[in-house]
Scaffold this motif. Structure first.
Motif, PDB file in Angstrom:
ATOM      1  N   GLY A 166       0.764  -1.499   0.154  1.00 11.38           N
ATOM      2  CA  GLY A 166      -0.466  -0.462   0.318  1.00 11.38           C
ATOM      3  C   GLY A 166       0.738   0.866  -0.184  1.00 11.38           C
ATOM      4  N   GLU A 167       2.094   0.687   0.154  1.00  9.91           N
ATOM      5  CA  GLU A 167       2.710   2.216  -0.061  1.00  9.91           C
ATOM      6  C   GLU A 167       3.673   2.765  -1.545  1.00  9.91           C
ATOM      7  N   LEU A 168       4.265   3.364  -1.936  1.00  6.56           N
ATOM      8  CA  LEU A 168       5.185   3.656  -2.790  1.00  6.56           C
ATOM      9  C   LEU A 168       6.489   3.862  -2.096  1.00  6.56           C
ATOM     10  N   GLY A 169       7.514   2.995  -3.356  1.00  7.78           N
ATOM     11  CA  GLY A 169       8.645   2.968  -3.143  1.00  7.78           C
ATOM     12  C   GLY A 169       9.549   4.536  -3.464  1.00  7.78           C
ATOM     13  N   VAL A 170      10.629   4.594  -3.025  1.00  5.05           N
ATOM     14  CA  VAL A 170      11.351   5.486  -3.564  1.00  5.05           C
ATOM     15  C   VAL A 170      12.058   5.644  -5.398  1.00  5.05           C
ATOM     16  N   SER A 171      11.689   4.670  -6.179  1.00  5.24           N
ATOM     17  CA  SER A 171      10.864   4.930  -7.285  1.00  5.24           C
ATOM     18  C   SER A 171      10.161   5.607  -7.946  1.00  5.24           C
ATOM     19  N   GLY A 172       9.422   5.242  -6.856  1.00  4.89           N
ATOM     20  CA  GLY A 172       7.917   6.081  -7.049  1.00  4.89           C
ATOM     21  C   GLY A 172       6.447   4.959  -7.289  1.00  4.89           C
ATOM     22  N   PHE A 173       7.099   3.473  -7.588  1.00  2.85           N
ATOM     23  CA  PHE A 173       6.530   2.715  -8.056  1.00  2.85           C
ATOM     24  C   PHE A 173       5.626   1.671  -6.799  1.00  2.85           C
ATOM     25  N   PRO A 174       4.682   1.227  -6.543  1.00  2.00           N
ATOM     26  CA  PRO A 174       3.935   0.563  -6.062  1.00  2.00           C
ATOM     27  C   PRO A 174       5.382  -0.263  -4.677  1.00  2.00           C
ATOM     28  N   ARG A 175       5.268  -0.669  -3.400  1.00  2.54           N
ATOM     29  CA  ARG A 175       6.470  -1.188  -2.670  1.00  2.54           C
ATOM     30  C   ARG A 175       5.293  -2.746  -2.824  1.00  2.54           C
ATOM     31  N   TYR A 176       6.188  -3.708  -2.575  1.00  2.50           N
ATOM     32  CA  TYR A 176       6.046  -5.396  -2.315  1.00  2.50           C
ATOM     33  C   TYR A 176       7.117  -5.792  -1.722  1.00  2.50           C
ATOM     34  N   GLU A 177       5.908  -6.504  -0.396  1.00  3.76           N
ATOM     35  CA  GLU A 177       6.964  -6.925   0.607  1.00  3.76           C
ATOM     36  C   GLU A 177       6.598  -9.090   0.166  1.00  3.76           C
ATOM     37  N   GLY A 178       8.096  -9.579   0.828  1.00  4.79           N
ATOM     38  CA  GLY A 178       7.190 -11.549   0.881  1.00  4.79           C
ATOM     39  C   GLY A 178       8.841 -12.138   1.195  1.00  4.79           C
ATOM     40  N   GLU A 179       8.767 -13.299   1.513  1.00  5.75           N
ATOM     41  CA  GLU A 179       9.746 -14.174   1.686  1.00  5.75           C
ATOM     42  C   GLU A 179      11.195 -13.360   1.717  1.00  5.75           C
ATOM     43  N   GLY A 180      10.856 -12.645   2.926  1.00  3.49           N
ATOM     44  CA  GLY A 180      12.814 -11.619   2.349  1.00  3.49           C
ATOM     45  C   GLY A 180      13.320 -10.929   1.208  1.00  3.49           C
ATOM     46  N   VAL A 181      12.098 -10.977   0.363  1.00  7.69           N
ATOM     47  CA  VAL A 181      12.124 -10.058  -0.858  1.00  7.69           C
ATOM     48  C   VAL A 181      11.231  -8.782  -0.205  1.00  7.69           C
ATOM     49  N   GLN A 182      11.799  -7.452  -0.934  1.00 11.62           N
ATOM     50  CA  GLN A 182      10.563  -6.638  -0.960  1.00 11.62           C
ATOM     51  C   GLN A 182      11.283  -5.446  -2.539  1.00 11.62           C
ATOM     52  N   ALA A 183      10.035  -5.803  -2.929  1.00  8.26           N
ATOM     53  CA  ALA A 183      10.648  -5.060  -4.498  1.00  8.26           C
ATOM     54  C   ALA A 183       9.409  -3.560  -4.580  1.00  8.26           C
ATOM     55  N   GLU A 184      10.048  -3.060  -5.834  1.00  2.97           N
ATOM     56  CA  GLU A 184       8.780  -2.024  -6.438  1.00  2.97           C
ATOM     57  C   GLU A 184       9.205  -1.958  -7.937  1.00  2.97           C
ATOM     58  N   ILE A 185       7.669  -2.547  -8.533  1.00  5.86           N
ATOM     59  CA  ILE A 185       7.435  -2.963  -9.471  1.00  5.86           C
ATOM     60  C   ILE A 185       6.184  -1.871 -10.280  1.00  5.86           C
ATOM     61  N   ASP A 186       6.761  -1.599 -11.869  1.00  7.48           N
ATOM     62  CA  ASP A 186       5.624  -1.034 -12.284  1.00  7.48           C
ATOM     63  C   ASP A 186       4.340  -1.787 -12.537  1.00  7.48           C
ATOM     64  N   PRO A 187       3.558  -1.292 -12.460  1.00  4.39           N
ATOM     65  CA  PRO A 187       1.480  -2.271 -12.786  1.00  4.39           C
ATOM     66  C   PRO A 187       1.772  -1.789 -13.719  1.00  4.39           C
ATOM     67  N   GLU A 188       1.800  -1.295 -15.154  1.00  5.84           N
ATOM     68  CA  GLU A 188       2.056  -1.114 -16.252  1.00  5.84           C
ATOM     69  C   GLU A 188       2.775  -1.956 -17.073  1.00  5.84           C
ATOM     70  N   THR A 189       4.528  -1.762 -16.290  1.00  9.87           N
ATOM     71  CA  THR A 189       5.170  -2.849 -17.311  1.00  9.87           C
ATOM     72  C   THR A 189       5.363  -4.562 -16.840  1.00  9.87           C
TER      73      THR A 189
END
Length: 87
Positions: free
Chosen positions: A38-61
């Motif tokens: 529910g947060e945006l990361g420093v890249s400006g894209f949505p932040r995802y977390e799970g199983e030791g991985v945090q990722a910011e993913i562009d939902p369009e691409t």
């Protein structure tokens, strides 16, 4: 920007080259199911977390714009991608 996807599967692979130095990715070294925070990361894209991985993913691409693994930067020579079946 498209609305955030609720979850993805992120795969980590080595970045390799073929005999002509064309980039290709090797077999998956690790995968993680990540969910939107529910947060945006420093890249400006949505932040995802799970199983030791945090990722910011562009939902369009579906591009992974930023990632950490177990609290550390991705190891040199590895790439992070959204799995084709990860949505």
């Amino acid at each position: 920007m498209s609305p955030a996807v609720p979850r993805y599967t992120v795969v980590l692979k080595p970045q390799l080259t073929d005999a002509e130095d064309h980039p290709r990715h090797g077999a998956t070294l690790r995968s993680a199911n990540v969910e939107a925070t529910g947060e945006l990361g420093v890249s400006g894209f949505p932040r995802y977390e799970g199983e030791g991985v945090q990722a910011e993913i562009d939902p369009e691409t579906g591009a992974v714009e930023a990632v950490t693994v177990d609290g550390h930067a991705l190891p040199y020579g590895w790439v992070a991608q959204v799995s084709d079946n990860g949505k």
